[in-house]
Design a protein around this motif. Structure first.
Motif, PDB file in Angstrom:
ATOM      1  N   VAL A  67       0.834  -1.197   0.000  1.00  0.00           N
ATOM      2  CA  VAL A  67       0.000   0.000   0.000  1.00  0.00           C
ATOM      3  C   VAL A  67       0.872   1.252   0.000  1.00  0.00           C
ATOM      4  O   VAL A  67       0.584   2.251  -0.671  1.00  0.00           O
ATOM      5  CB  VAL A  67      -0.955   0.004   1.207  1.00  0.00           C
ATOM      6  N   PHE A  68       1.975   1.198   0.759  1.00  0.00           N
ATOM      7  CA  PHE A  68       2.909   2.329   0.817  1.00  0.00           C
ATOM      8  C   PHE A  68       3.975   2.196  -0.275  1.00  0.00           C
ATOM      9  O   PHE A  68       5.161   2.227   0.000  1.00  0.00           O
ATOM     10  CB  PHE A  68       3.569   2.395   2.198  1.00  0.00           C
ATOM     11  N   LEU A  69       3.525   2.028  -1.513  1.00  0.00           N
ATOM     12  CA  LEU A  69       4.371   1.858  -2.699  1.00  0.00           C
ATOM     13  C   LEU A  69       4.912   0.425  -2.770  1.00  0.00           C
ATOM     14  O   LEU A  69       4.901  -0.326  -1.798  1.00  0.00           O
ATOM     15  CB  LEU A  69       5.511   2.874  -2.743  1.00  0.00           C
ATOM     16  N   ILE A  70       5.410   0.076  -3.939  1.00  0.00           N
ATOM     17  CA  ILE A  70       5.807  -1.310  -4.211  1.00  0.00           C
ATOM     18  C   ILE A  70       7.069  -1.709  -3.459  1.00  0.00           C
ATOM     19  O   ILE A  70       7.180  -2.823  -2.930  1.00  0.00           O
ATOM     20  CB  ILE A  70       6.021  -1.510  -5.720  1.00  0.00           C
ATOM     21  N   ILE A  71       8.047  -0.812  -3.379  1.00  0.00           N
ATOM     22  CA  ILE A  71       9.354  -1.163  -2.811  1.00  0.00           C
ATOM     23  C   ILE A  71       9.259  -1.665  -1.372  1.00  0.00           C
ATOM     24  O   ILE A  71       9.850  -2.714  -1.039  1.00  0.00           O
ATOM     25  CB  ILE A  71      10.335   0.024  -2.911  1.00  0.00           C
ATOM     26  N   PRO A  72       8.547  -0.983  -0.465  1.00  0.00           N
ATOM     27  CA  PRO A  72       8.441  -1.515   0.906  1.00  0.00           C
ATOM     28  C   PRO A  72       7.806  -2.899   0.954  1.00  0.00           C
ATOM     29  O   PRO A  72       8.224  -3.752   1.753  1.00  0.00           O
ATOM     30  CB  PRO A  72       7.575  -0.478   1.623  1.00  0.00           C
ATOM     31  N   GLY A  73       6.815  -3.146   0.087  1.00  0.00           N
ATOM     32  CA  GLY A  73       6.184  -4.461   0.065  1.00  0.00           C
ATOM     33  C   GLY A  73       7.137  -5.546  -0.374  1.00  0.00           C
ATOM     34  O   GLY A  73       7.201  -6.625   0.226  1.00  0.00           O
ATOM     35  N   LEU A  74       7.921  -5.272  -1.421  1.00  0.00           N
ATOM     36  CA  LEU A  74       8.900  -6.257  -1.887  1.00  0.00           C
ATOM     37  C   LEU A  74       9.984  -6.488  -0.844  1.00  0.00           C
ATOM     38  O   LEU A  74      10.435  -7.622  -0.642  1.00  0.00           O
ATOM     39  CB  LEU A  74       9.529  -5.775  -3.205  1.00  0.00           C
ATOM     40  N   PHE A  75      10.400  -5.411  -0.178  1.00  0.00           N
ATOM     41  CA  PHE A  75      11.428  -5.527   0.854  1.00  0.00           C
ATOM     42  C   PHE A  75      10.949  -6.443   1.986  1.00  0.00           C
ATOM     43  O   PHE A  75      11.679  -7.338   2.435  1.00  0.00           O
ATOM     44  CB  PHE A  75      11.778  -4.140   1.403  1.00  0.00           C
ATOM     45  N   LEU A  76       9.720  -6.237   2.433  1.00  0.00           N
ATOM     46  CA  LEU A  76       9.170  -7.068   3.506  1.00  0.00           C
ATOM     47  C   LEU A  76       8.951  -8.497   3.032  1.00  0.00           C
ATOM     48  O   LEU A  76       9.185  -9.452   3.782  1.00  0.00           O
ATOM     49  CB  LEU A  76       7.853  -6.470   4.007  1.00  0.00           C
ATOM     50  N   LEU A  77       8.500  -8.654   1.793  1.00  0.00           N
ATOM     51  CA  LEU A  77       8.277  -9.991   1.248  1.00  0.00           C
ATOM     52  C   LEU A  77       9.564 -10.803   1.247  1.00  0.00           C
ATOM     53  O   LEU A  77       9.587 -11.969   1.665  1.00  0.00           O
ATOM     54  CB  LEU A  77       7.726  -9.874  -0.174  1.00  0.00           C
ATOM     55  N   VAL A  78      10.647 -10.192   0.788  1.00  0.00           N
ATOM     56  CA  VAL A  78      11.934 -10.892   0.742  1.00  0.00           C
ATOM     57  C   VAL A  78      12.486 -11.112   2.147  1.00  0.00           C
ATOM     58  O   VAL A  78      12.983 -12.198   2.473  1.00  0.00           O
ATOM     59  CB  VAL A  78      12.936 -10.102  -0.120  1.00  0.00           C
ATOM     60  N   SER A  79      12.390 -10.087   2.997  1.00  0.00           N
ATOM     61  CA  SER A  79      12.973 -10.167   4.344  1.00  0.00           C
ATOM     62  C   SER A  79      12.323 -11.247   5.197  1.00  0.00           C
ATOM     63  O   SER A  79      12.987 -11.908   5.999  1.00  0.00           O
ATOM     64  CB  SER A  79      12.847  -8.813   5.046  1.00  0.00           C
ATOM     65  N   LEU A  80      11.019 -11.435   5.030  1.00  0.00           N
ATOM     66  CA  LEU A  80      10.282 -12.387   5.870  1.00  0.00           C
ATOM     67  C   LEU A  80       9.983 -13.693   5.153  1.00  0.00           C
ATOM     68  O   LEU A  80       9.249 -14.537   5.679  1.00  0.00           O
ATOM     69  CB  LEU A  80       8.967 -11.745   6.332  1.00  0.00           C
ATOM     70  N   PHE A  81      10.554 -13.879   3.976  1.00  0.00           N
ATOM     71  CA  PHE A  81      10.170 -14.995   3.118  1.00  0.00           C
ATOM     72  C   PHE A  81      10.341 -16.352   3.790  1.00  0.00           C
ATOM     73  O   PHE A  81       9.535 -17.264   3.592  1.00  0.00           O
ATOM     74  CB  PHE A  81      10.990 -14.958   1.824  1.00  0.00           C
ATOM     75  N   PHE A  82      11.388 -16.522   4.589  1.00  0.00           N
ATOM     76  CA  PHE A  82      11.702 -17.842   5.142  1.00  0.00           C
ATOM     77  C   PHE A  82      11.032 -18.114   6.486  1.00  0.00           C
ATOM     78  O   PHE A  82      11.357 -19.110   7.138  1.00  0.00           O
ATOM     79  CB  PHE A  82      13.223 -18.007   5.273  1.00  0.00           C
ATOM     80  N   TRP A  83      10.087 -17.255   6.884  1.00  0.00           N
ATOM     81  CA  TRP A  83       9.464 -17.460   8.198  1.00  0.00           C
ATOM     82  C   TRP A  83       8.790 -18.817   8.293  1.00  0.00           C
ATOM     83  O   TRP A  83       8.868 -19.498   9.330  1.00  0.00           O
ATOM     84  CB  TRP A  83       8.454 -16.338   8.490  1.00  0.00           C
TER      85      TRP A  83
END
Length: 248
Positions: A139-155
């Motif tokens: 929602v707060f632009l694409i970059i923050p979403g992709l960053f969180l997606l990659v950072s938390l991917f292995f949870w």
């Protein structure tokens, strides 16, 4: 340790076509066909109710077909679809547990049953939290979403393989991906392209062939790409954790 994209893709493909990888492909294919039938049945029931509510004029011309269906009510088909989705989660967990090992022939039974209740609770609740957090990032632009997606991917790997709760799993995934997020993003793009190409090739059958035959052929591609994506994620996780251990 930097992520070796070529190694992750190669090992993911190799584990997919190993004996136990093909077992998972067959299981995923069966579940995919069932879920397609249940989903089509729900859609058909909803459409029929909508068409009936429109009165004598009927539905608009050119309404696309729903695909093969079963003679079930929308409620029953919906419940069965949810049960299939739950089984898919368990199968995905078993695949992760198998692909992080060197076992290529059999699937140990405990990979399906180990810590099952605790794992499902954490995967379901954690999955909701993960979707909300990443969704807010988009929602707060694409970059923050992709960053969180990659950072938390292995949870979910930490929940399934390490028996962690989802809160600790988020923290450990964040730490594990630190310093490798760009390469992990590139790897993710490569996997998405492979999945899209294979899925598109087999998906043509769904449009070209009528009924259950087209659905069954289309789900072959979906089954292979699903197993490949899980295998690639598992082998990448091993790369990162082994690199951490070597550095320590």
């Amino acid at each position: 340790m930097s992520v070796d994209i070529g190694q992750a893709i190669e090992e993911g493909g190799r584990r997919t076509i190993a004996r136990n990888g093909l077992y998972f492909v067959v299981i995923w294919w069966v579940l995919g066909v069932l879920n397609g039938l249940f989903g089509n049945t729900v859609a058909r029931n909803v459409y029929d109710q909508f068409a009936g509510a429109m009165g004598p004029g009927g539905p608009p011309a050119g309404t696309p077909p729903m695909g093969p269906t079963l003679g079930l009510s929308a409620g029953v088909a919906g419940i069965l679809s949810l049960l299939v989705a739950l089984v898919v989660v368990v199968v995905g967990a078993a695949a992760l547990r198998t692909f992080v090992t060197d076992e290529t022939e059999t699937i140990p039974g405990e990979h399906f049953t180990h810590n099952l209740g605790w794992m499902l609770v954490n995967l379901i609740v954690g999955g909701i939290v993960f979707a909300v957090v990443v969704g807010i990032g988009f929602v707060f632009l694409i970059i923050p979403g992709l960053f969180l997606l990659v950072s938390l991917f292995f949870w979910n790997v930490y929940v399934v393989v390490e028996d962690e709760n989802f809160v600790d799993a988020f923290q450990d995934s964040w730490a594990l991906t630190s310093g490798n997020r760009i390469m992990l993003f590139v790897l993710g793009v490569v996997v998405v392209i492979v999945v899209a190409v294979v899925g598109g090739i087999f998906g043509v059958a769904n449009a070209a062939l009528p009924g259950i035959v087209g659905l069954a052929i289309a789900q072959i591609g979906s089954a292979f790409t699903s197993v490949f994506a899980v295998a690639a994620a598992a082998r990448t996780y091993l790369q990162l954790t082994e690199g951490e251990a070597a550095a320590a």
